[in-house]
Design a protein around this motif. Sequence first.
Motif, PDB file in Angstrom:
ATOM      1  N   ALA A 161      32.844  23.117  41.502  1.00  0.00           N
ATOM      2  CA  ALA A 161      31.785  22.304  42.105  1.00  0.00           C
ATOM      3  C   ALA A 161      32.301  20.986  42.666  1.00  0.00           C
ATOM      4  O   ALA A 161      31.520  20.187  43.190  1.00  0.00           O
ATOM      5  N   SER A 162      33.595  20.761  42.597  1.00  0.00           N
ATOM      6  CA  SER A 162      34.171  19.538  43.163  1.00  0.00           C
ATOM      7  C   SER A 162      34.004  19.531  44.682  1.00  0.00           C
ATOM      8  O   SER A 162      34.199  20.562  45.335  1.00  0.00           O
ATOM      9  N   PRO A 163      33.648  18.367  45.267  1.00  0.00           N
ATOM     10  CA  PRO A 163      33.463  18.303  46.726  1.00  0.00           C
ATOM     11  C   PRO A 163      34.704  18.683  47.519  1.00  0.00           C
ATOM     12  O   PRO A 163      34.605  19.095  48.676  1.00  0.00           O
ATOM     13  N   THR A 164      35.888  18.535  46.909  1.00  0.00           N
ATOM     14  CA  THR A 164      37.132  18.833  47.624  1.00  0.00           C
ATOM     15  C   THR A 164      37.705  20.199  47.256  1.00  0.00           C
ATOM     16  O   THR A 164      38.813  20.528  47.661  1.00  0.00           O
ATOM     17  N   ALA A 165      36.945  20.990  46.499  1.00  0.00           N
ATOM     18  CA  ALA A 165      37.450  22.290  46.043  1.00  0.00           C
ATOM     19  C   ALA A 165      37.668  23.235  47.216  1.00  0.00           C
ATOM     20  O   ALA A 165      36.899  23.251  48.184  1.00  0.00           O
ATOM     21  N   ALA A 166      38.717  24.018  47.112  1.00  0.00           N
ATOM     22  CA  ALA A 166      39.023  25.002  48.151  1.00  0.00           C
ATOM     23  C   ALA A 166      38.018  26.147  48.111  1.00  0.00           C
ATOM     24  O   ALA A 166      37.429  26.446  47.075  1.00  0.00           O
ATOM     25  N   HIS A 167      37.839  26.776  49.249  1.00  0.00           N
ATOM     26  CA  HIS A 167      36.944  27.922  49.337  1.00  0.00           C
ATOM     27  C   HIS A 167      37.722  29.219  49.110  1.00  0.00           C
ATOM     28  O   HIS A 167      38.910  29.300  49.406  1.00  0.00           O
ATOM     29  N   GLN A 168      37.020  30.224  48.618  1.00  0.00           N
ATOM     30  CA  GLN A 168      37.621  31.519  48.353  1.00  0.00           C
ATOM     31  C   GLN A 168      36.718  32.600  48.930  1.00  0.00           C
ATOM     32  O   GLN A 168      35.501  32.522  48.825  1.00  0.00           O
ATOM     33  N   ARG A 169      37.333  33.600  49.533  1.00  0.00           N
ATOM     34  CA  ARG A 169      36.554  34.702  50.076  1.00  0.00           C
ATOM     35  C   ARG A 169      35.987  35.548  48.941  1.00  0.00           C
ATOM     36  O   ARG A 169      36.580  35.675  47.868  1.00  0.00           O
TER      37      ARG A 169
END
Length: 453
Positions: free
Chosen positions: A275-283
């Motif tokens: 939930a971090s604003p800078t977290a990477a996205h994952q498919r």
Amino acid sequence: MSGSSVIMRAGCAIVVAAAALASPAAAEESVEGFSVSGAMRLRYEAIDGQARVGFNKSDDLVNLRTNVQAQYRKADIMVAVELYDSRVWGDRAGTPVSTNEVNALEPVQAYVTGTLRDLLGDGSKVTITAGRMMLNLGSRRLVAADDYRNTTNGYTGLKVDLSAAGGWKGSFIYTLPQIRSPDDLSDVRSAKVKLDKESFDLVLWGGQLSRAKVIGPATVELTYFHLGERDAPGRPTRDRSLDTFGGRVMLEPRPGQFDYEIEGFFQTGSVSISASPTAAHQRVAANFIHADAGFTFPGGWTPRLSIEYDRATGDKPGGKFGRFDTLFGMRRADLAPAGLYNALARTNIETVGVRFEAKPGQRIDWFAAYRPMWLAAREDSFSSTGVRDATGRSGDFAGHQLEGRIRYWFVPKRLQFEFDGVLLSKGRFLQDAPNATAGRWTRYASFNLLAIF
């Protein structure tokens, strides 16, 4: 006030109200299109050997849910408002209490509905609903107004239902799911009144289209829903962007005949790794399947014996995110009760079940079910327990679950008693995983009294 005192007072109030309303003169009336109805449900539930991580090993709780609905109908137009009040008593530190249990004085529904007839040909009907509403779509495995839980799901937006010649039916929505308030745990425990929120930071849209008698007498249904979620001030999220595609083939149970249901979903899109604003996205690449086959025996009891299979994927190391998200689906009908138990959800689980259900009379019905359970991905947490072994060394067998329910109408259609019980024998995983809760057995029971007026 003690839990036993609350039960006695609320139970007496329900019994007195139901008895007063049991006479024909007290039945729901309509004056110039206006009607009022409602219900009160009192529940006492207890658990020993809690399987979920982070909560008391043994606990009990008193739940009271009251809802009142007012409707005005004229010709093909209807306006409705429904107020829900959900509260608990007897909770303490370590009791799993959240907005799943508490939501005080909430107008869950406030909508207007209009029906257009013969728009798509003779006998067709198109119904448009706008406002705050509850939704139960298709099998209710993705979009539902949860009934066993002490609070329900609400949605704000637009819904279009259609039926046409040839057995065609459809339901299509564009909604903002209501985010239950308050956010603070102390406010939740004190049942602080705070209006639920909706915004374009959480959007659900899509629909279902079905047709009867496509494969012999069976109905075929196609499903698509999109969930879009993003961070809002004070509310960090996993930024879910999920597309869920699916289909269902179903033959309804009938005395003296076999029946079946097969439903599957594939889920794609993206999600943040935290939930971090800078977290990477994952498919995302996840899926779910439910299948059951049964036979209803002829006779007054109409007993039905069925075999069930459910599998929802979990997340494995590397690659795409594989944990299936059931969106706003119910769980009670397929898996187990929510409430203090709440150990099973439609995610990272594989299970085969045997169910026997019967209705011995107009006032009574019951069922019993047994299921062994495994993890679909042994490195992920099992279902909704929070128990996890990231190394996968604790195996994939979660345990055996035996559950049952019995319902009896003391006053037909007015006052109903319900008992729900679950016995969970933990398997290797739920005993050996690093954060597994102590003990081999989980025992859960709930006693419910429902008055309808």
